[in-house]
Scaffold this active site. Structure first.
Site, PDB file in Angstrom:
ATOM      1  CB  SER A 192      -8.533  47.370  37.661  1.00 14.13           C
ATOM      2  OG  SER A 192      -7.815  48.575  37.414  1.00 14.13           O
ATOM      3  CG  ASP A 242      -1.542  45.944  36.921  1.00 16.36           C
ATOM      4  OD1 ASP A 242      -0.625  45.821  37.761  1.00 16.36           O
ATOM      5  OD2 ASP A 242      -2.730  46.134  37.247  1.00 16.36           O
ATOM      6  CE  LYS A 267      -0.268  46.670  40.338  1.00 12.85           C
ATOM      7  NZ  LYS A 267      -0.946  45.334  40.404  1.00 12.85           N
ATOM      8  CD  GLU A 307      -2.338  40.309  40.480  1.00  9.84           C
ATOM      9  OE1 GLU A 307      -2.718  39.143  40.749  1.00  9.84           O
ATOM     10  OE2 GLU A 307      -3.090  41.185  40.005  1.00  9.84           O
ATOM     11  CD  GLU A 327      -6.367  44.266  45.260  1.00  8.79           C
ATOM     12  OE1 GLU A 327      -7.571  44.320  44.944  1.00  8.79           O
ATOM     13  OE2 GLU A 327      -5.444  44.198  44.426  1.00  8.79           O
TER      14      GLU A 327
END
Length: 270
Positions: free
Chosen positions: A51, A89, A118, A120, A187
């Protein structure tokens, strides 16, 4: 005489997993040593999120974040925060296959003091999660609204609004847990399915825009502290008018300089 528990020097995955159904996990993002040091005594988890590509580099999405960028900011955060569990991330494209993922995850572990990485994706990433954990890498899963898939999805869309999506989310969560994921970020998913997932899996869930029933919550620090006024997601609560406070301080500084009030005698050398 009561026994006092010694303060935790470094929060580990075991500490976080022990909080499941006992105590909420407090998480926040950070991208530099300064804010990491400020957040250090107040949170359990710091996420060095991709982010930062949006909030730090003013890009429209997270996709152009690089491994080099994430390493740089993770090193900075690790220099500032000593106690929290630090998650980094894996940016878009850095785990496209097992060989690439292993190379980049091991690089994160070798070059930083990050606690975990992390990534996704749902059950399609389960084999990759297992491969990484077998090499000693702690993996945090991330399902629901996945920013790295924003172009494929055609925008930032809430998940779990129908039975098909709810079934997939639960399957994804169970698959990632079975593969060895240590934590799971939820999320942008509807509250009922977030609650179901949290109840069904044994590892802690950390929510962002997924209701209050998750085992923990995370927000982007600059959203939470009011540094962006152009757009605020529904799930963000502002705890400070940060932009306004900083601008007022800079205005006062500029005014003092223009009027010759800064520096004064006490702030000068003779």
């Amino acid at each position: 005489m009561s026994m006092q528990t010694a303060p935790i020097k470094k929060i580990t995955l075991n500490h976080l997993q022990a909080k499941k159904n006992q105590e909420k996990i407090i998480a926040i993002t950070a991208y530099d040593a300064l804010f990491a040091q400020i957040f250090d005594p107040l949170v359990d988890v710091i996420l060095v999120g991709d982010s930062l590509n949006m909030s730090f580099f003013n890009q429209n999405d997270t996709l152009s974040a690089s491994v080099k960028m994430m390493l740089y900011h993770t090193k900075a955060v690790c220099a500032g925060a000593k106690t929290p569990f630090i998650i980094t991330d894996m940016p878009f494209g850095s785990y496209k296959d097992e060989k690439t993922a292993l190379k980049n995850a091991i690089r994160v572990y070798k070059e930083t003091q990050a606690s975990a990485i992390k990534l996704e994706g749902g059950k399609e990433k389960a084999k990759l999660v297992k491969t990484l954990t077998n090499e000693g890498v702690i993996v945090v899963g991330h399902i629901g609204l996945m920013p790295q898939f924003v172009r494929l999805d055609g925008g930032y869309k809430i998940k779990g609004k129908n039975e098909e999506q709810q079934k997939k989310l639960l399957e994804d969560a169970l698959s990632l847990e079975e593969a060895g994921a240590g934590l799971l970020v939820l999320e942008g998913i509807t509250t009922p399915i977030a609650q179901t997932i949290t109840q069904k899996i044994k590892i802690p869930t950390i929510g962002i825009g997924s209701g209050k029933d998750c085992d923990g919550q995370i927000l982007v620090w600059s959203d939470m502290l009011g540094f962006f006024d152009s757009f605020k997601p529904k799930f963000v609560r502002e705890y400070l008018k940060g932009k306004e406070l900083v601008q007022n301080a800079i205005k006062q500084y500029a005014d003092d300089v223009k009027k010759g009030n800064f520096p004064n005698e006490l702030e000068s050398y003779h």
